[in-house]
Design a protein around this motif. Structure first.
Motif, mmCIF file in Angstrom:
data_model
loop_
_atom_site.group_PDB
_atom_site.id
_atom_site.type_symbol
_atom_site.label_atom_id
_atom_site.label_comp_id
_atom_site.label_asym_id
_atom_site.label_seq_id
_atom_site.Cartn_x
_atom_site.Cartn_y
_atom_site.Cartn_z
ATOM 1 N N ASN A 192 60.528 81.820 53.982
ATOM 2 C CA ASN A 192 61.661 82.614 54.474
ATOM 3 C C ASN A 192 61.915 82.387 55.958
ATOM 4 O OD1 ASN A 192 61.935 83.649 51.929
ATOM 5 N ND2 ASN A 192 61.168 85.695 52.417
ATOM 6 N N ALA A 221 66.351 82.988 38.138
ATOM 7 C CA ALA A 221 66.024 84.314 38.663
ATOM 8 C C ALA A 221 66.501 85.401 37.714
ATOM 9 C CB ALA A 221 66.655 84.499 40.049
ATOM 10 N N ASN A 268 71.783 88.596 42.197
ATOM 11 C CA ASN A 268 71.697 87.281 41.549
ATOM 12 C C ASN A 268 73.031 86.907 40.904
ATOM 13 O OD1 ASN A 268 69.014 86.443 42.055
ATOM 14 N ND2 ASN A 268 68.251 87.822 40.470
ATOM 15 N N PHE A 307 65.449 83.104 43.714
ATOM 16 C CA PHE A 307 66.632 83.557 44.450
ATOM 17 C C PHE A 307 66.723 82.864 45.808
ATOM 18 C CE2 PHE A 307 68.639 86.637 47.381
ATOM 19 C CZ PHE A 307 69.881 86.783 46.765
ATOM 20 N N GLN A 308 65.604 82.770 46.514
ATOM 21 C CA GLN A 308 65.619 82.138 47.839
ATOM 22 C C GLN A 308 65.850 80.632 47.741
ATOM 23 O OE1 GLN A 308 65.970 83.708 50.413
ATOM 24 N NE2 GLN A 308 64.899 85.656 50.350
ATOM 25 N N GLN A 327 61.872 86.544 43.326
ATOM 26 C CA GLN A 327 62.553 86.320 44.598
ATOM 27 C C GLN A 327 62.460 84.870 45.064
ATOM 28 O OE1 GLN A 327 64.701 88.986 44.759
ATOM 29 N NE2 GLN A 327 64.436 88.658 46.950
#
Length: 300
Positions: A79, A170, A180, A134-135, A131
């Motif tokens: 991240n 996701a 999402n 998603f990232q 997650q």
């Protein structure tokens, strides 16, 4: 009253004692390593929240040295690269070599490369952590946007499609997370796939019925398909859910003009001005409509 004869200890006792002592030492060392990893992990999170990327990365690296299987550290480190997104003044990613983050081969890499590598580590350690997917999708979304700016159309399309694949993964892992569906819908918008975008925005709203941003974007998709009645409904619903959402009223005002309803457009533009008094476009539109003319607009 004297002592009895000494009892000989079995030969296996001493090795067992030595083994137990070694286990105790190893447990203490492991505890210390886990403790230090937790300390550095919390420090790294604090630096990340401040956007102090070098300090955050230094502490995440320390965590990995103490406990390389700590999956959340790999995730948060990914991240950092995803959020830092080291780019030049044009917004294009810079390829550099960072000895603290890159393999010793010395090949220059971008923050997109680094983020994707960390997310792969997370998938290895925590394959069902939703997650992560998603990232990863967001990394490909940002690459798609960069390639658009670089006028690399084919590469941009490929990145949008790849992002959709990861948003779908996701969703399979956690079908209740509305963002999402929203982000996947936005990817479809950028590909001009209006029917798919419409379905994804509707899905987001089923998960979160008060999702004003999704209503506005669904309205935009209807508008692009010339489904003006449905677009009016979506914009109106967005304004009901979030009365202070200026773009809901702005887009409604544009639609009213498009469909020949000047008085309703004036009311909607007036609402925009009430929410954002310094909005220059709204000022010009209200002035023009009050004078009985329709000022030119740059589009919706």
């Amino acid at each position: 009253g004297g002592r009895g004869p000494a009892v000989a200890r079995p030969g296996w006792v001493r090795p067992v004692e030595a083994g137990l002592a070694a286990l105790a030492v190893a447990a203490c060392v492991m505890w210390v390593r886990v403790f230090l990893a937790d300390v550095h992990h919390n420090i790294a999170i604090a630096y990340s929240k401040q956007g102090a990327w070098p300090e955050a990365l230094s502490n995440y690296n320390a965590v990995i040295r103490f406990n390389s299987t700590y999956g959340m550290t790999h995730y948060f480190k990914g991240n950092v690269y995803n959020d830092r997104w080291d780019a030049d003044e044009r917004g294009f990613l810079k390829a550099t070599y960072d000895p603290d983050s890159d393999p010793p081969c010395g090949r220059p890499r971008t923050d997109a490369d680094r983020a994707l590598e960390k997310y792969l580590d997370v998938k290895r350690l925590m394959p069902n952590y939703v997650q992560t997917h998603f990232q990863v999708a967001n990394v490909y979304k940002k690459l798609a946007q960069q390639y658009e700016r670089e006028e690399r159309k084919a590469d941009s399309v490929e990145m949008w499609r790849t992002s959709i694949e990861h948003y779908r993964r996701a969703i399979r892992l956690e079908p209740v997370f509305p963002r999402n569906y929203f982000e996947m819908a936005w990817a479809y918008v950028n590909l001009g796939q209006w029917t798919d975008a419409e379905a994804a925005f509707v899905a987001a709203l089923k998960k979160k019925p008060d999702y004003a941003e999704a209503y506005v974007n669904l309205g935009n998709v209807y508008y692009m398909q010339k489904k003006y009645r449905q677009a009016e409904w979506a914009y109106t619903r967005a304004g009901e859910v979030e009365p202070g959402f200026a773009n809901a009223h702005r887009n409604l005002a544009v639609l009213y003009l498009k469909t020949g309803r000047a008085s309703q457009s004036l009311a909607a533009w007036t609402k925009v001005l009430q929410i954002t008094p310094n909005d220059q476009q709204a000022k010009e539109m209200v002035t023009g409509l009050l004078q009985g003319r329709v000022p030119k607009m740059g589009g919706q």
